[in-house]
Each structure stands twice: as structure tokens, then as C-alpha cells.
Design a protein around this motif. Structure first.
Motif, mmCIF file in Angstrom:
data_model
loop_
_atom_site.group_PDB
_atom_site.id
_atom_site.type_symbol
_atom_site.label_atom_id
_atom_site.label_comp_id
_atom_site.label_asym_id
_atom_site.label_seq_id
_atom_site.Cartn_x
_atom_site.Cartn_y
_atom_site.Cartn_z
ATOM 1 N N GLN A 1 0.801 -1.231 0.000
ATOM 2 C CA GLN A 1 0.000 0.000 0.000
ATOM 3 C C GLN A 1 0.829 1.274 0.000
ATOM 4 O O GLN A 1 0.298 2.353 -0.213
ATOM 5 C CB GLN A 1 -0.937 0.003 1.200
ATOM 6 C CG GLN A 1 -0.222 0.106 2.534
ATOM 7 C CD GLN A 1 -1.153 -0.084 3.715
ATOM 8 O OE1 GLN A 1 -2.346 -0.266 3.559
ATOM 9 N NE2 GLN A 1 -0.585 -0.048 4.905
ATOM 10 N N ILE B 1 -0.835 1.280 -5.369
ATOM 11 C CA ILE B 1 -2.117 1.629 -4.745
ATOM 12 C C ILE B 1 -3.122 2.077 -5.804
ATOM 13 O O ILE B 1 -4.322 1.791 -5.694
ATOM 14 C CB ILE B 1 -1.925 2.709 -3.645
ATOM 15 C CG1 ILE B 1 -3.197 2.894 -2.824
ATOM 16 C CG2 ILE B 1 -1.482 4.032 -4.212
ATOM 17 C CD1 ILE B 1 -3.472 1.806 -1.855
ATOM 18 N N LEU C 1 -4.293 -4.946 0.647
ATOM 19 C CA LEU C 1 -3.202 -3.984 0.758
ATOM 20 C C LEU C 1 -2.454 -4.242 2.049
ATOM 21 O O LEU C 1 -3.057 -4.330 3.118
ATOM 22 C CB LEU C 1 -3.756 -2.557 0.737
ATOM 23 C CG LEU C 1 -4.465 -2.167 -0.556
ATOM 24 C CD1 LEU C 1 -5.112 -0.798 -0.410
ATOM 25 C CD2 LEU C 1 -3.491 -2.195 -1.736
#
Length: 150
Positions: A81, A86, A101
Motif C-alpha cells: 500500500q 495503490i 493492501l
């Protein structure tokens, strides 16, 4: 009473990508992971206990690992993440894909550490996580041992 190690094996499919890596694994790809979970403890000595003679019922261990690892990671894609992945993760999520994530590079080494923490937190009193083996391919795996992490 003797300490006995009990091992149960699991399989799941997971995709990932290694942001910044200098090889093919920088691309989104997947693996058929095999996870071996070994716990250690003493068999139950209470003859009135339905689990008499067991360290842990294999079905109880299966429930823990299934809920903490398999059900969450099977057919998911894992991204770090804290990287530009992302954006890809959010796009996939918006299209209905199962994305996880994490705050680490999703290598087998880091995943096995994450899995160890998840499993340790769910084990009953008197049962300890002894080791994990996360096999990424037929010839490549990462191992975690409690004795190495005291």
C-alpha cells in the motif's frame, strides 16, 4: 508429558507484484501457494475430554488457518500500500476484484511473517506456533521458526 508437533497443510492461489523489483516479479502474477503450519504442545491427558490424546484437533487448526489466511488470501491480489501500486489496487477494487493492501513488500518472506502473527494470535492456551513453510513454487519457499524469533 511429551511435546508433540502437529502439522496441517493448506493450498491457495494468490496474485501479487513486487514494486521496484528488477526482475519479472515486478509484473502482476500469481502463485499456487502451499502453506504448512506446525504447532507444538502436549496431548490432552483428561480422559473425559473429547479431544483426549490430541495436541489440537486438526479441524480446529484448519478453522484458524482457513479464517486467518486461506479465506482472505485465496484468489486475492496483494499489493504494498505504500507504493504506486495503490492506484492499480484501487482500480481493481472498483472493478470488483479482491485486493489486499499490506504495509510490506509482498514477498514470501514477508508474507510468512504476517501469517505467523495472524495464526499465533488465534491459537488456544498451551499450543504454540512452531513453524510455517510457505511454498511459492515447486522449488522455492520461505520458512518461519518460532525459535528463530525469540
Amino acid at each position: 508429558m511429551s511435546n508433540i508437533r502437529i502439522t496441517k497443510q493448506f493450498s491457495f492461489e494468490t496474485g501479487h507484484a513486487l514494486y521496484g523489483y528488477d526482475g519479472k516479479c515486478k509484473n502482476v502474477h500469481g502463485h499456487s501457494y502451499k502453506l504448512s503450519v506446525t504447532v507444538i504442545g502436549s496431548p490432552i491427558t483428561d480422559r473425559s475430554n473429547v479431544k483426549f490424546g490430541m495436541v489440537i484437533d486438526f479441524s480446529d487448526l484448519k478453522k484458524i488457518v482457513k479464517e486467518e489466511i486461506v479465506d482472505q488470501f485465496d484468489h486475492a491480489t496483494v499489493f504494498n500500500q505504500t507504493t504506486p501500486h495503490i492506484e492499480l489496487a484501487n482500480e481493481l477494487k472498483n472493478r470488483g476484484h479482491h485486493v489486499i493492501l499490506v504495509d510490506y513488500q509482498p514477498t514470501s518472506e514477508n508474507m510468512v511473517v504476517d501469517f505467523a502473527e495472524r495464526i499465533k494470535n488465534r491459537l488456544p492456551v498451551g499450543i504454540s506456533l512452531f513453524s510455517l513453510k510457505l511454498q511459492e513454487t515447486e522449488s522455492s519457499f520461505a520458512e518461519w521458526y518460532a525459535s528463530d524469533n525469540l
